[in-house]
Design an enzyme around this catalytic site. Structure first.
Site, PDB file in Angstrom:
ATOM      1  N   SER A 180      34.573  42.117  38.067  1.00 49.20           N
ATOM      2  CA  SER A 180      34.699  43.561  37.796  1.00 49.20           C
ATOM      3  C   SER A 180      35.292  43.803  36.411  1.00 49.20           C
ATOM      4  O   SER A 180      35.272  44.928  35.917  1.00 49.20           O
ATOM      5  CB  SER A 180      35.551  44.251  38.869  1.00 49.20           C
ATOM      6  N   HIS A 181      35.825  42.753  35.782  1.00 46.92           N
ATOM      7  CA  HIS A 181      36.435  42.915  34.458  1.00 46.92           C
ATOM      8  C   HIS A 181      35.958  41.870  33.459  1.00 46.92           C
ATOM      9  O   HIS A 181      36.618  41.611  32.463  1.00 46.92           O
ATOM     10  CB  HIS A 181      37.964  42.960  34.566  1.00 46.92           C
TER      11      HIS A 181
ATOM     12  N   ASP B 218      35.276  47.682  41.067  1.00 46.64           N
ATOM     13  CA  ASP B 218      34.621  47.173  42.276  1.00 46.64           C
ATOM     14  C   ASP B 218      33.804  48.264  42.961  1.00 46.64           C
ATOM     15  O   ASP B 218      32.783  47.972  43.596  1.00 46.64           O
ATOM     16  CB  ASP B 218      35.656  46.568  43.233  1.00 46.64           C
TER      17      ASP B 218
END
Ligand code: NDP
Ligand code: PYC
Length: 345
Positions: free
Chosen positions: A54-55, A195
């Site tokens: 997600s990053h 997310d």
């Protein structure tokens, strides 16, 4: 986590250094100063390497649209202020938080080792990344580190009717004898905003209790959360109190914006929260001498004795070890897009 980026699409494995170089090229081609591009590329590739999808490279379009909108300054030069024996301040100049941390880091470590504890207050900064890469390196040097960063209004405080808080993560890292540091990093919302975006992209529901729709009704539809709805804190009033603490430490104390304190509506494409970040670094040798890392080991072993099979951070370390041998997992389509952004055919 399995050998996927969370989706069922084809993937490739890319050497870590090649991924850093590709990302660095993208950032510099989009107006980011070389040193800032190096720091952001390393951060983003590190998250991807550890399976923090997600990053990882997922964030690149958001970085680029924020830069293009003029919302964040990719050439800002952080201004470090030595304000007290245990306190360092940085004005990130409307740029990214990670170069501000990098600029202040040597002074912060020097102070933590001299005084036993030191605080770094970053303001006027944009943090769009995972938080653990900011704390883990301190523990690799034998220090204990805690960091908080606030983000953008998208979480309803417990008992409230409307979103106010950010997803506001807390990350902690401590040395542990005989192993990699103990590290946890968690949003104070039930899910990270990233997310929810990934769930929407992949067509998955989110767990019950994650968020509400635009009418304030509970929903498991990620699109309903993203389009006029909101997230909820994890753990009801407890997560909400931690999120409030993050707003106080990362914004009120640093001089940065609260998560509700900026308006990016005049910058279409802006995605990076313009807030603040706090780090607290402790030299554990000032506590019980060099015993800290062995006490960490004792605690971990006792947790294992009572049946714990997964410690926070272990999944990432496993992904990292695999990436070191096989390369970093990236979606094939995503890689092609990145190569295009880097001007590579
Ligand atoms: P997760 O809920 O996935 O994980 C939180 C922590 O719990 C991690 O340290 C994780 O370790 C650990 N963990 C997860 N599952 C287990 C388990 N079954 N047993 C033991 N430990 C477990 O993270 P979040 O969704 O809360 O946050 C994701 C990321 O989003 C974070 O990196 C955070 O910094 C980032 N974020 C950034 C924001 C910003 O403003 N910059 C805002 C909000 C979030 P492991 O990593 O090993 O899985
Ligand atoms: O995933 O919640 C999130 C987030 C906010 C800012 C960067 N990541």
């Amino acid at each position: 986590m399995s050998d996927t980026t969370g989706s069922t699409s084809p993937t490739e494995r890319v050497p870590f250094e090649a991924l850093v170089a590709l990302l660095q090229r993208i950032f510099t081609r989009h107006g980011v100063a070389p040193e800032v591009a190096r720091v952001l590329a390393h951060n983003c590739a590190t998250a991807q390497r550890d399976g923090a999808h997600s990053h990882g490279v997922f964030r690149v379009p958001g970085y680029l649209s924020s830069l293009a909108s003029g919302w964040v300054d990719g050439t800002a030069v952080p201004r470090v202020e030595d304000v007290a024996s245990g306190f360092v301040r940085v004005d990130a100049g409307g740029g990214f938080a990670q170069p501000a941390l990098a600029a202040a880091r040597p002074l912060l470590v020097e102070k933590a080792r001299a005084a036993g504890i030191a605080v770094l207050a970053i303001r006027n900064s944009h943090h769009f990344a995972a938080l653990w890469p900011d704390v883990e390196p301190f523990a690799q040097e034998g220090l204990v580190a805690l960091s908080v960063v606030n983000s953008m209004t998208c979480v309803v405080p417990h008992g409230g009717q409307k979103p106010l808080f950010g997803t506001n993560p807390i990350a902690f890292a401590a040395p542990c004898e005989g192993s990699a540091p103990i590290v946890f990093d968690m949003a104070t919302s039930a899910l990270a905003h990233g997310d929810v975006q990934i769930a929407a992209r992949e067509g998955h529901r989110v767990p019950p209790g994650s968020g509400v729709d635009r009418e304030g009704q509970p929903t498991t539809d990620p699109a309903a959360i993203l389009e006029g709805g909101a997230l909820l804190p994890f753990g009801g009033h407890k997560g909400s109190a931690l999120s409030m603490m993050v707003e106080l430490l990362a914004a009120a104390l640093t001089g940065g914006n609260f998560s509700f304190g900026f308006d990016w509506s005049g910058h279409p494409g802006a995605k990076t929260p313009w807030t603040g970040q706090l780090l607290i670094v402790i030299d554990p040798d000032k506590g019980q001498g060099s015993a800290f890392a062995s006490r960490s080991r004792e605690l971990v072993e006792r947790m294992q004795d009572v049946g714990v099979t997964r410690l926070a951070g272990e999944r990432r370390y496993r992904e990292r070890a695999r990436a070191q041998v096989e390369g970093v997992l990236v979606g094939r389509e995503e890689l092609t897009r990145l190569q295009g952004l880097a001007g590579k055919v």
